[in-house]
Scaffold this motif. Structure first.
Motif, PDB file in Angstrom:
ATOM      1  N   GLY A 151     -13.562 -11.440  -9.126  1.00  0.00           N
ATOM      2  CA  GLY A 151     -13.791 -10.270  -8.283  1.00  0.00           C
ATOM      3  C   GLY A 151     -13.103 -10.383  -6.932  1.00  0.00           C
ATOM      4  O   GLY A 151     -13.053 -11.463  -6.340  1.00  0.00           O
ATOM      5  N   GLN A 152     -12.600  -9.263  -6.452  1.00  0.00           N
ATOM      6  CA  GLN A 152     -11.879  -9.249  -5.174  1.00  0.00           C
ATOM      7  C   GLN A 152     -12.663  -8.522  -4.083  1.00  0.00           C
ATOM      8  O   GLN A 152     -12.122  -8.207  -3.027  1.00  0.00           O
ATOM      9  CB  GLN A 152     -10.503  -8.607  -5.371  1.00  0.00           C
ATOM     10  N   GLY A 153     -13.945  -8.246  -4.348  1.00  0.00           N
ATOM     11  CA  GLY A 153     -14.795  -7.606  -3.346  1.00  0.00           C
ATOM     12  C   GLY A 153     -15.171  -6.191  -3.736  1.00  0.00           C
ATOM     13  O   GLY A 153     -14.302  -5.381  -4.060  1.00  0.00           O
ATOM     14  N   ALA A 154     -16.458  -5.902  -3.727  1.00  0.00           N
ATOM     15  CA  ALA A 154     -16.933  -4.559  -4.050  1.00  0.00           C
ATOM     16  C   ALA A 154     -16.781  -3.645  -2.841  1.00  0.00           C
ATOM     17  O   ALA A 154     -16.937  -4.063  -1.696  1.00  0.00           O
ATOM     18  CB  ALA A 154     -18.398  -4.604  -4.476  1.00  0.00           C
ATOM     19  N   CYS A 155     -16.449  -2.381  -3.089  1.00  0.00           N
ATOM     20  CA  CYS A 155     -16.317  -1.400  -2.010  1.00  0.00           C
ATOM     21  C   CYS A 155     -16.310  -0.003  -2.615  1.00  0.00           C
ATOM     22  O   CYS A 155     -16.219   0.163  -3.828  1.00  0.00           O
ATOM     23  CB  CYS A 155     -15.034  -1.632  -1.204  1.00  0.00           C
ATOM     24  N   ARG A 156     -16.412   0.995  -1.747  1.00  0.00           N
ATOM     25  CA  ARG A 156     -16.145   2.366  -2.187  1.00  0.00           C
ATOM     26  C   ARG A 156     -14.634   2.516  -2.231  1.00  0.00           C
ATOM     27  O   ARG A 156     -13.961   2.439  -1.217  1.00  0.00           O
ATOM     28  CB  ARG A 156     -16.753   3.376  -1.205  1.00  0.00           C
ATOM     29  N   ASP A 157     -14.113   2.674  -3.417  1.00  0.00           N
ATOM     30  CA  ASP A 157     -12.670   2.748  -3.591  1.00  0.00           C
ATOM     31  C   ASP A 157     -12.102   3.920  -2.800  1.00  0.00           C
ATOM     32  O   ASP A 157     -12.646   5.028  -2.826  1.00  0.00           O
ATOM     33  CB  ASP A 157     -12.342   2.896  -5.081  1.00  0.00           C
ATOM     34  N   LEU A 158     -11.008   3.679  -2.074  1.00  0.00           N
ATOM     35  CA  LEU A 158     -10.455   4.697  -1.179  1.00  0.00           C
ATOM     36  C   LEU A 158      -9.838   5.877  -1.911  1.00  0.00           C
ATOM     37  O   LEU A 158      -9.637   6.938  -1.321  1.00  0.00           O
ATOM     38  CB  LEU A 158      -9.410   4.049  -0.260  1.00  0.00           C
ATOM     39  N   VAL A 159      -9.541   5.715  -3.193  1.00  0.00           N
ATOM     40  CA  VAL A 159      -8.992   6.826  -3.977  1.00  0.00           C
ATOM     41  C   VAL A 159     -10.073   7.466  -4.849  1.00  0.00           C
ATOM     42  O   VAL A 159     -10.219   8.683  -4.890  1.00  0.00           O
ATOM     43  CB  VAL A 159      -7.807   6.352  -4.839  1.00  0.00           C
ATOM     44  N   LEU A 160     -10.848   6.650  -5.525  1.00  0.00           N
ATOM     45  CA  LEU A 160     -11.835   7.167  -6.476  1.00  0.00           C
ATOM     46  C   LEU A 160     -13.224   7.316  -5.883  1.00  0.00           C
ATOM     47  O   LEU A 160     -14.117   7.851  -6.533  1.00  0.00           O
ATOM     48  CB  LEU A 160     -11.922   6.231  -7.688  1.00  0.00           C
ATOM     49  N   GLY A 161     -13.416   6.855  -4.646  1.00  0.00           N
ATOM     50  CA  GLY A 161     -14.753   6.801  -4.054  1.00  0.00           C
ATOM     51  C   GLY A 161     -15.508   8.111  -4.072  1.00  0.00           C
ATOM     52  O   GLY A 161     -16.714   8.134  -4.299  1.00  0.00           O
ATOM     53  N   ALA A 162     -14.789   9.226  -3.868  1.00  0.00           N
ATOM     54  CA  ALA A 162     -15.465  10.523  -3.829  1.00  0.00           C
ATOM     55  C   ALA A 162     -16.094  10.867  -5.172  1.00  0.00           C
ATOM     56  O   ALA A 162     -17.075  11.611  -5.236  1.00  0.00           O
ATOM     57  CB  ALA A 162     -14.478  11.609  -3.417  1.00  0.00           C
ATOM     58  N   GLY A 163     -15.542  10.323  -6.257  1.00  0.00           N
ATOM     59  CA  GLY A 163     -16.056  10.644  -7.578  1.00  0.00           C
ATOM     60  C   GLY A 163     -17.067   9.654  -8.116  1.00  0.00           C
ATOM     61  O   GLY A 163     -17.585   9.828  -9.212  1.00  0.00           O
ATOM     62  N   PHE A 164     -17.346   8.601  -7.351  1.00  0.00           N
ATOM     63  CA  PHE A 164     -18.300   7.587  -7.794  1.00  0.00           C
ATOM     64  C   PHE A 164     -19.418   7.464  -6.765  1.00  0.00           C
ATOM     65  O   PHE A 164     -19.143   7.296  -5.579  1.00  0.00           O
ATOM     66  CB  PHE A 164     -17.608   6.231  -7.948  1.00  0.00           C
ATOM     67  N   PRO A 165     -20.656   7.501  -7.199  1.00  0.00           N
ATOM     68  CA  PRO A 165     -21.773   7.393  -6.258  1.00  0.00           C
ATOM     69  C   PRO A 165     -22.088   5.948  -5.873  1.00  0.00           C
ATOM     70  O   PRO A 165     -23.076   5.687  -5.211  1.00  0.00           O
ATOM     71  CB  PRO A 165     -22.936   8.003  -7.049  1.00  0.00           C
ATOM     72  N   HIS A 166     -21.246   5.011  -6.287  1.00  0.00           N
ATOM     73  CA  HIS A 166     -21.554   3.598  -6.083  1.00  0.00           C
ATOM     74  C   HIS A 166     -20.276   2.834  -5.742  1.00  0.00           C
ATOM     75  O   HIS A 166     -19.170   3.315  -5.950  1.00  0.00           O
ATOM     76  CB  HIS A 166     -22.173   3.014  -7.356  1.00  0.00           C
ATOM     77  N   GLU A 167     -20.464   1.630  -5.228  1.00  0.00           N
ATOM     78  CA  GLU A 167     -19.325   0.745  -5.021  1.00  0.00           C
ATOM     79  C   GLU A 167     -18.833   0.226  -6.376  1.00  0.00           C
ATOM     80  O   GLU A 167     -19.602   0.117  -7.331  1.00  0.00           O
ATOM     81  CB  GLU A 167     -19.732  -0.442  -4.139  1.00  0.00           C
ATOM     82  N   THR A 168     -17.546  -0.069  -6.435  1.00  0.00           N
ATOM     83  CA  THR A 168     -16.956  -0.657  -7.632  1.00  0.00           C
ATOM     84  C   THR A 168     -16.200  -1.909  -7.225  1.00  0.00           C
ATOM     85  O   THR A 168     -15.928  -2.123  -6.037  1.00  0.00           O
ATOM     86  CB  THR A 168     -15.995   0.334  -8.319  1.00  0.00           C
ATOM     87  N   GLU A 169     -15.862  -2.728  -8.222  1.00  0.00           N
ATOM     88  CA  GLU A 169     -15.122  -3.946  -7.922  1.00  0.00           C
ATOM     89  C   GLU A 169     -14.057  -4.178  -8.972  1.00  0.00           C
ATOM     90  O   GLU A 169     -14.326  -4.074 -10.180  1.00  0.00           O
ATOM     91  CB  GLU A 169     -16.054  -5.156  -7.843  1.00  0.00           C
ATOM     92  N   ILE A 170     -12.864  -4.499  -8.505  1.00  0.00           N
ATOM     93  CA  ILE A 170     -11.746  -4.786  -9.390  1.00  0.00           C
ATOM     94  C   ILE A 170     -11.472  -6.282  -9.345  1.00  0.00           C
ATOM     95  O   ILE A 170     -11.504  -6.902  -8.278  1.00  0.00           O
ATOM     96  CB  ILE A 170     -10.481  -4.022  -8.951  1.00  0.00           C
ATOM     97  N   GLY A 171     -11.240  -6.868 -10.505  1.00  0.00           N
ATOM     98  CA  GLY A 171     -10.798  -8.246 -10.570  1.00  0.00           C
ATOM     99  C   GLY A 171      -9.290  -8.296 -10.370  1.00  0.00           C
ATOM    100  O   GLY A 171      -8.709  -7.463  -9.681  1.00  0.00           O
TER     101      GLY A 171
END
Length: 388
Positions: A301-321
């Motif tokens: 994992g590289q750190g969970a956050c509200r993704d700057l592109v998809l954040g508006a469409g997700f009600p939660h933080e996500t994390e990308i490896g």
């Protein structure tokens, strides 16, 4: 909704009947047109099903070897190329990108690391200047523009989904190190030796096997347009510069191009096999593709956050490896938060869970409005984990 469920072909081990039931429900209740799903467990294919139609006119049945553009599900195999090079000591994920691609150091990007490309943290989610589809098909032009541009945000600090640019960024590093574009590298190192029916782009001789993608229903498309209208500039650049949809992805020009973030073509069987390399901790079909350590690194994992592109469409933080999304607390790839996967625009999906020893590939031609977590995919994932 339709009460008619087309004949389902293939096989499904009795233990996994819930997956078959969910697959049938997708046709009956979720407007599926043509689709296939494959599951491997401990390297053995336990589900391999297909049904429906390869075209909207319903003249071509979906066959065992029907291919389809899987959009961003392609990003998993593209990331795999970089990890193979890293595993061989030819690529350092903690090195500056400019160590391999000197032109990339322009506009303050001299400290952007290879891991930032893999985890959508480079700040290059989309190009700042208008970029047409014809220009996207030009590898040299697209990579030169990316090398010259200023990031949208401070690299390394946040993720912002690199919808189309991801494949050119990771892919150019693969090319600089190996001498091959990702499509050729993947074929030489993985799909050729393992007999996996997957290509980046689509050879003209295979066009007769390709399913025709279909736009989302009008109501779904309207909701999608409303969501796009609220996006920030970086997100608009990522998702709509250039814009591409079902019609564009069915053209010979799209299929002939190298777009390693979005124009992989394959069967569900092929997607399950490629993600199965990671589910098998680096091995598939008795052949080692990655060391176990390298396969594990993919889900670092590289750190969970509200993704700057998809954040508006997700009600939660996500994390990308390092190349794939972690299932996380929202369960995008099942209840194991450290399962990994990647969705494709409209509904397709690849999933790998090394802890459970399972992989899943799901491919479709009727696109839904979702960039991720399409209800059809989530039904299949839920059914799979209900029997594990």
């Amino acid at each position: 909704m339709s009460e008619h469920v087309p004949q389902v072909h293939g096989h499904c081990d009795a233990r996994f009947d819930a997956v078959r039931a969910a697959f049938e429900e997708n046709f009956r209740d979720r407007d599926e047109l043509g689709a296939a799903v494959t599951v491997t467990a401990d390297g053995v294919t336990v589900v391999d099903l297909w049904a429906g139609w390869a075209d909207p006119a319903r003249t071509r049945p979906w066959e065992r070897d029907t291919l389809v553009n899987v959009w961003s599900t392609t990003k998993g195999p593209t990331a795999l190329c970089a990890h193979i090079l890293a595993d061989r000591g030819l690529l350092d994920l903690d090195a500056p990108v400019a160590a391999y691609w000197p032109e990339f150091a322009a506009a303050g990007k001299e400290n952007v690391l290879v891991r930032h490309l893999l985890s959508h943290r480079s700040g290059l989610a989309g190009l700042r200047e208008p970029h047409s589809l014809e220009q996207l098909y030009d590898w040299e032009l697209t990579t030169a523009r990316l090398a010259a541009m200023e990031p949208w945000w401070e690299p390394g600090t946040r993720s912002g989904y690199h919808a189309l640019t991801y494949g050119f960024l990771v892919g150019e590093v693969v090319r600089r190190v190996s001498g091959l574009l990702p499509g050729a590298f993947l074929e030489r190192e993985v799909t050729g030796p393992l007999g996996i029916d997957f290509t980046i782009g689509l050879p003209e001789k295979e066009a007769g096997r390709a399913a025709e993608l279909v736009h989302p229903r009008a109501a779904d498309a309207s909701e999608q347009a409303k969501a796009f209208a609220q996006l920030a500039p970086a997100a608009i650049a990522a998702l709509a510069n250039p814009a591409a949809g079902a019609a564009e992805a069915c053209t010979p020009a799209w299929r002939a191009a190298e777009i390693p973030a979005a124009n992989g073509h394959g069967t569900a069987r092929a997607v399950a096999a490629l993600y199965g390399v990671l589910a098998g901790r680096g091995s598939h079909g008795g052949r080692r593709v990655l060391s176990a350590e390298a396969a594990e690194r993919v889900r670092e994992g590289q750190g969970a956050c509200r993704d700057l592109v998809l954040g508006a469409g997700f009600p939660h933080e996500t994390e990308i490896g390092l190349g794939l999304w972690l299932s996380g607390p929202n369960g995008s790839y099942g209840p194991n938060p450290r399962a990994i996967g990647h969705d494709g625009f409209g509904g397709s999906c690849g999933l790998a869970d090394p802890d459970a020893g399972v992989s899943l590939g799901y491919v479709i031609n009727r696109m839904g409005p979702h960039i991720a977590d399409d209800p059809r995919k989530m039904a299949l994932v839920g059914a799979l984990y209900s029997v594990l």
